[in-house]
Design a protein around this motif. Structure first.
Motif, PDB file in Angstrom:
ATOM      1  N   ARG A 249       0.828  -1.202   0.000  1.00 53.90           N
ATOM      2  CA  ARG A 249       0.000   0.000   0.000  1.00 53.90           C
ATOM      3  C   ARG A 249       0.865   1.256   0.000  1.00 53.90           C
ATOM      4  NH1 ARG A 249      -1.260   3.949   2.766  1.00 53.90           N
ATOM      5  NH2 ARG A 249       0.016   3.280   4.520  1.00 53.90           N
ATOM      6  N   ARG A 250       1.917   1.264   0.819  1.00 51.07           N
ATOM      7  CA  ARG A 250       2.802   2.424   0.884  1.00 51.07           C
ATOM      8  C   ARG A 250       3.539   2.626  -0.440  1.00 51.07           C
ATOM      9  NH1 ARG A 250       6.706   1.321   5.570  1.00 51.07           N
ATOM     10  NH2 ARG A 250       7.590   3.297   4.831  1.00 51.07           N
ATOM     11  N   ASP A 253       1.130   4.009  -3.065  1.00 52.45           N
ATOM     12  CA  ASP A 253       0.833   5.417  -2.816  1.00 52.45           C
ATOM     13  C   ASP A 253       1.941   6.319  -3.347  1.00 52.45           C
ATOM     14  OD1 ASP A 253      -0.889   7.464  -1.516  1.00 52.45           O
ATOM     15  OD2 ASP A 253       0.889   7.765  -0.266  1.00 52.45           O
ATOM     16  N   PRO A 258       0.157   7.272  -8.865  1.00 46.40           N
ATOM     17  CA  PRO A 258      -0.225   6.649  -7.595  1.00 46.40           C
ATOM     18  C   PRO A 258      -1.378   5.663  -7.815  1.00 46.40           C
ATOM     19  CG  PRO A 258      -0.074   9.038  -7.388  1.00 46.40           C
ATOM     20  CD  PRO A 258      -0.010   8.732  -8.850  1.00 46.40           C
TER      21      PRO A 258
END
Length: 355
Positions: A249-250, A253, A258
């Protein structure tokens, strides 16, 4: 840039080297015809050769591991009906196939070359009659880009790649690989790329299985908050692989572009108890609809990365699943986020998976 760097810095490093044109080329080559050991064997051999050539160019050593299994429960690879439909259930009398496994050659200073590895996998086959651009040339192309990106690091991490056979027949190749992993290089965790190239930006383009709103309120709420847009990657994990889901997820992002992410935790434990829980609560089995399930069942922490296949893509398992329907820029970002996660995730080795 070393593999141990922080997530945004490693994302920037790999994004500079990632190339959507390479993924587009790989998808186009693979998805110009159906591929399957039982219905299109020549196309499978052609796809294998393409994968092996691309891996060699990226500096990876590929091993073809044939298998021959008998009386194996699974499903048909004929299109039509949901994957969980009882009409698709089959017991295969005999199946002969092969997985492709790839490692980077050990370097003299690489102390971890023979240690536990994170495995990143995607399946190479399609159902009958579908060229399978999303399912699953997208996953294979992303995995080839992961190979290029990780192979270019000065200190490559302990990662193994797997291109599985016969996923459409019931994860047959992955089940063989998960079992034999106990006797080969140790696998500490697994990331599965499944149908990751289809994105739909319009409201109401993302469906959910019946009962998911009650079972998974957080994930269902996240989808509703996006007005039902299918513009995200679903990251399915268990408690054992929560760290990998958060890393992905990081990385997503910080990727370019993104990538929105919806995470969903499968409440079942790894191993046989999780299999039994799926029998008791059938809707949970939607979360195990790819090769990662074989590793969950073997007690290995695993994560599914997916665009949700038929819950978003109207071309799923059809002749219209073609390369022009994919978003190659976002597919490239999927590859970058996966490479970063594979580089940084260090799960403890599960009991029974050492040598």
């Amino acid at each position: 840039m070393e593999a141990g760097s922080d997530v945004p810095a490693l994302v920037r490093e790999l994004t500079r080297r990632a190339d959507p044109a390479r993924l587009r080329e790989d998808v186009a080559f693979l998805a110009d015809r159906p591929r399957g050991r039982t219905h299109a064997p020549e196309a499978m051999l052609r796809a294998e050769a393409h994968v092996a050539d691309r891996l060699a160019e990226a500096g990876w050593r590929t091993e073809r591991q044939p298998f021959d299994v008998r009386w194996r429960p699974g499903c048909t690879d004929r299109p039509g009906g949901g994957r969980l439909s009882p009409l698709r259930f089959r017991v295969h009398r005999r199946l002969t196939g092969a997985n492709l496994l790839a490692d980077l050659p050990a370097r003299p200073t690489d102390e971890a070359a023979d240690g536990p590895a994170v495995l990143v996998g995607a399946h190479l086959d399609t159902v009958v009659g579908s060229p399978g651009a999303d399912d699953n040339a997208s996953g294979v192309a992303a995995l080839l880009e992961v190979a290029r990106l990780l192979g270019g690091l000065r200190s490559p991490p302990p990662v193994r790649l797997a291109f599985f056979d016969m996923e459409e027949l019931g994860f047959v190749g992955a089940r063989v690989a998960a079992r034999t992993a106990r006797h080969g290089r140790r696998v500490s965790g697994m990331l599965c790329l499944e149908s990751v190239g289809c994105f739909a930006d319009g409201p109401g383009t993302q469906a959910m299985p019946a009962g998911f709103g009650a079972l998974f309120r957080g994930a269902a709420g996240a989808v509703r908050a996006r007005d039902g847009r299918g513009d995200f990657t679903l990251v399915v994990h268990r408690r054992s692989s929560a760290e990998a889901a958060e890393l992905w997820r990081r990385a997503a992002d910080a990727a370019e572009p993104p990538l929105p992410v919806v995470t969903l935790r499968d409440p079942r434990p790894d191993g046989p108890r999780g299999v039994l829980a799926g029998l008791a609560v059938p809707p949970l089995n939607h979360l195990g609809r790819s090769d990662h399930a074989a590793y969950w069942n073997a007690g290995v922490p695993a994560v599914l990365l997916t665009g949700t296949a038929n819950f978003r893509n109207p071309r799923y398992h059809r002749p219209t699943d073609t390369p022009d329907t994919l978003d190659h820029a976002r597919l490239t970002a999927v590859a970058v986020a996966t490479a970063v996660t594979a580089a940084l995730w260090r799960p403890p080795l599960a009991p029974g998976h050492g040598r």
